[in-house]
Motif scaffolding. Structure first.
Motif, PDB file in Angstrom:
ATOM      1  N   UNK A 122      -7.136  -6.259   5.570  1.00 36.47           N
ATOM      2  CA  UNK A 122      -7.124  -5.349   4.602  1.00 36.47           C
ATOM      3  C   UNK A 122      -6.481  -6.067   3.466  1.00 36.47           C
ATOM      4  N   UNK A 123      -6.671  -5.583   2.231  1.00 31.51           N
ATOM      5  CA  UNK A 123      -5.909  -5.907   1.016  1.00 31.51           C
ATOM      6  C   UNK A 123      -4.950  -4.724   0.599  1.00 31.51           C
ATOM      7  N   UNK A 124      -3.958  -4.769  -0.181  1.00 30.94           N
ATOM      8  CA  UNK A 124      -3.379  -3.815  -0.696  1.00 30.94           C
ATOM      9  C   UNK A 124      -4.181  -2.774  -1.203  1.00 30.94           C
ATOM     10  N   UNK A 125      -5.075  -3.195  -1.894  1.00 30.81           N
ATOM     11  CA  UNK A 125      -5.968  -2.032  -2.634  1.00 30.81           C
ATOM     12  C   UNK A 125      -6.953  -1.376  -1.696  1.00 30.81           C
ATOM     13  N   UNK A 126      -7.414  -2.081  -0.660  1.00 34.82           N
ATOM     14  CA  UNK A 126      -8.381  -1.360   0.552  1.00 34.82           C
ATOM     15  C   UNK A 126      -7.491  -0.618   1.125  1.00 34.82           C
ATOM     16  N   UNK A 130       0.746  -1.019  -0.043  1.00 31.19           N
ATOM     17  CA  UNK A 130       0.008   0.030   0.106  1.00 31.19           C
ATOM     18  C   UNK A 130       0.907   1.325   0.079  1.00 31.19           C
ATOM     19  N   UNK A 131       2.062   1.147   0.906  1.00 29.66           N
ATOM     20  CA  UNK A 131       2.584   2.489   0.939  1.00 29.66           C
ATOM     21  C   UNK A 131       3.360   2.420  -0.470  1.00 29.66           C
ATOM     22  N   UNK A 156      -4.205   9.353  10.373  1.00 31.88           N
ATOM     23  CA  UNK A 156      -4.404   7.814  10.657  1.00 31.88           C
ATOM     24  C   UNK A 156      -5.328   6.970  10.158  1.00 31.88           C
ATOM     25  N   UNK A 157      -4.871   5.673   9.845  1.00 35.86           N
ATOM     26  CA  UNK A 157      -5.795   4.674   9.259  1.00 35.86           C
ATOM     27  C   UNK A 157      -5.913   3.585  10.405  1.00 35.86           C
ATOM     28  N   UNK A 217      -4.754   0.846   0.338  1.00 35.83           N
ATOM     29  CA  UNK A 217      -4.259   2.098  -0.477  1.00 35.83           C
ATOM     30  C   UNK A 217      -5.450   3.211  -0.521  1.00 35.83           C
ATOM     31  N   UNK A 218      -6.631   2.635  -0.627  1.00 42.82           N
ATOM     32  CA  UNK A 218      -7.866   3.541  -0.670  1.00 42.82           C
ATOM     33  C   UNK A 218      -7.983   4.389   0.723  1.00 42.82           C
TER      34      UNK A 218
END
Length: 403
Positions: free
Chosen positions: A358-362, A265-266, A328-329, A364-365
Motif C-alpha cells: 500500500x501507499x498512503x493514498x491507496x 493514512x490515519x 476492516x481493511x 487512505x482510500x
C-alpha cells in the motif's frame, strides 16, 4: 481419551490448536500439542502439555522481501521438517487415541497415527486450502510458486497442485514412512487432507462453497477466549479521544515503509493510530500524541474499541475483527489472506486493499470506504452472526467419534 494436536506455522495455525486443546481439557480429556517452539511458554502458561518441533519462526518476518529458496535449499527444508515432525510427533504420540493435524504442513501426523493405530483428523483453517471446483488452489509463495493467470480451470489447477505436492513432499514423506515400517503414502495431498477433512472456519465469514469432494465437515472457527486486560498505557490512549485505527501485520513480513504508510493514512483521515509491532517489529520515528506503538495484546478487548482494523488477512485476525463488529481493511500478502480479503469485501464489512504494497493514498482510500456509515453498519450487524463455539463443537465431535 488422549489427543495429540500437531501443527506447523505461525500464530494463525497454533492459536486454533491451542483453543481446541483447552476445550478438550475442559471436557476432561488429555491433550498434548506439537508445534513450533515460539509458542511453548504461552501454551504452558495455559496448562497445556507442549512439545516443540522445528526451528523458531519469529525471525522469518524480518527476512528480505522476495526471499525464495533455491531448489537445493527447498529440498533440504522439506527433508528437515519432515524428519523433525516424525521424531517429535512420534515421541508425543504414546498412548494417544487420535491425532489432529492443523494445516497441511503437519506432514507426519497421519503416518504416526497409522503406525500407532490411532484415529486421525485433518483440519483446514480456510475453505480455499481444500480441493473444490469452486476455487483455485492457494499460493504459498515462500516455496517459489506463483498464482495462476486465470486462463486455466480450477480442476486442472487442483490436479497440478496434487502433482506439486507429490514432487515436493513425496520422497521425504515416503522415506520416513519406510523407516517406521509403512508403505508409501501415494497421493501426498490426499494422504494428509483425507477424503473427509474438517474446516475450522466460520460458516458466515468463510463458508464451504458447496457439495463436492472432499466431504467437508465445518465446525466453525477454533477461537480462543482471551481474558487478558489491556495494558494501562493503551487503556489511557483509548480513553483520551475518539476510537483510533488499529494497524498490525501479526507474524507476517511487512512491506518496506509500511508503518509510515499506515500512520500517514490515519492522519489523512484525521484519526489517531495504534500500531502493533508484530513479528516484523513495526515502529515509527519519534513519539507523537496521535500514535501509540504496542506489543501483542488481547484483540478481543481492543478491536471493539477501534474505528477500523488494518491487517494482513490472517484467519484469526479477520475473524476477531468480524466478531468485534469493527470494519476492516485487509492488505493480503500470501496464501489464504487473499481469500479473506475478498470475503471481507464481498460481505461489505470492510475493504480488500488492491495489492500487497500500500501507499498512503491507496490505504487512505481503502480506509475511507471501510469507515463509511454503510460499512460500519454492516460490520456491526454481521458481528452477532460470527460463531464462537467452533472449538467446543470440534472437541465434542472428537470425543463422540474417537473417545
Amino acid at each position: 481419551m488422549r489427543v495429540l494436536l500437531s501443527t506447523i506455522g505461525s500464530r494463525g495455525e497454533v492459536q486454533p490448536v491451542i483453543a481446541l486443546a483447552l476445550r478438550l481439557q475442559e471436557l476432561g480429556q488429555e491433550t498434548v500439542v506439537v508445534a513450533p517452539p515460539d509458542f511453548r511458554p504461552w501454551a504452558e502458561s495455559l496448562g497445556i502439555a507442549y512439545l516443540p518441533v522445528g526451528p523458531e519462526l519469529h525471525g522469518t518476518a524480518k527476512q528480505p522481501a522476495g526471499t525464495v529458496p533455491t531448489p537445493g535449499q527447498r529440498r533440504r527444508m522439506i527433508e528437515g521438517t519432515v524428519a523433525e515432525q516424525f521424531a517429535a510427533v512420534g515421541s508425543a504420540a504414546e498412548g494417544c487415541d487420535v491425532i489432529v493435524a492443523g494445516g497441511a504442513l503437519a506432514v507426519a501426523a497421519r503416518s504416526v497415527a497409522e503406525q500407532r493405530g490411532a484415529g486421525y483428523v485433518y483440519a483446514a483453517f480456510a475453505p480455499m486450502t481444500l480441493p473444490s471446483p469452486h476455487h483455485a488452489p492457494p499460493v504459498f509463495g515462500l516455496l517459489g510458486d506463483k498464482p495462476a493467470d486465470g486462463t486455466i480451470d480450477n480442476p486442472t489447477l487442483w490436479a497440478r497442485d496434487a502433482q506439486r505436492w507429490n514432487a515436493l513432499w513425496g520422497a521425504a514423506l515416503d522415506a520416513q514412512r519406510a523407516a517406521i515400517g509403512l508403505a508409501p503414502a501415494g497421493d501426498v495431498r490426499r494422504h494428509i487432507l483425507t477424503d473427509t477433512p474438517w474446516l475450522a472456519a466460520d460458516p458466515l465469514l468463510a463458508p464451504w462453497p458447496g457439495p463436492s469432494e472432499p466431504d467437508v465437515l465445518q465446525t466453525g472457527a477454533w477461537t480462543l477466549t482471551d481474558h487478558r486486560p489491556l495494558p494501562p498505557e493503551l487503556e489511557d490512549f483509548l480513553d483520551a479521544d475518539e476510537p483510533p485505527i488499529v494497524f498490525g501485520f501479526g507474524s507476517m513480513r511487512a512491506p518496506e515503509g509500511l508503518a509510515r504508510t499506515m500512520i500517514a493514512a490515519a492522519r489523512a483521515l484525521g484519526r489517531r493510530a495504534v500500531l502493533a509491532r508484530g513479528w516484523a517489529d513495526l515502529s515509527v520515528d519519534g513519539a507523537a500524541p496521535d500514535c501509540l506503538v504496542i506489543g501483542e495484546v488481547n484483540q478481543q478487548a481492543l478491536f471493539p474499541r477501534a474505528a477500523a482494523v488494518v491487517h494482513h488477512g490472517g484467519a484469526g485476525t479477520t475473524t476477531a475483527a468480524a466478531g468485534a463488529g469493527t470494519p476492516q481493511v485487509v492488505v493480503p500478502q500470501m496464501f489464504d489472506q487473499f481469500y479473506f480479503a475478498d470475503r471481507v469485501d464481498r460481505l461489505g464489512i470492510g475493504s480488500a486493499h488492491p495489492g500487497s504494497n500500500p501507499t498512503a493514498d491507496s490505504l487512505t482510500t481503502a480506509l475511507r470506504h471501510a469507515l463509511a456509515p454503510r460499512t460500519v453498519r454492516t460490520a456491526r450487524t454481521l458481528a452477532g452472526r460470527i460463531r464462537t463455539d467452533g472449538a467446543l463443537t470440534a472437541a465434542r465431535l472428537l470425543i463422540t467419534e474417537h473417545g
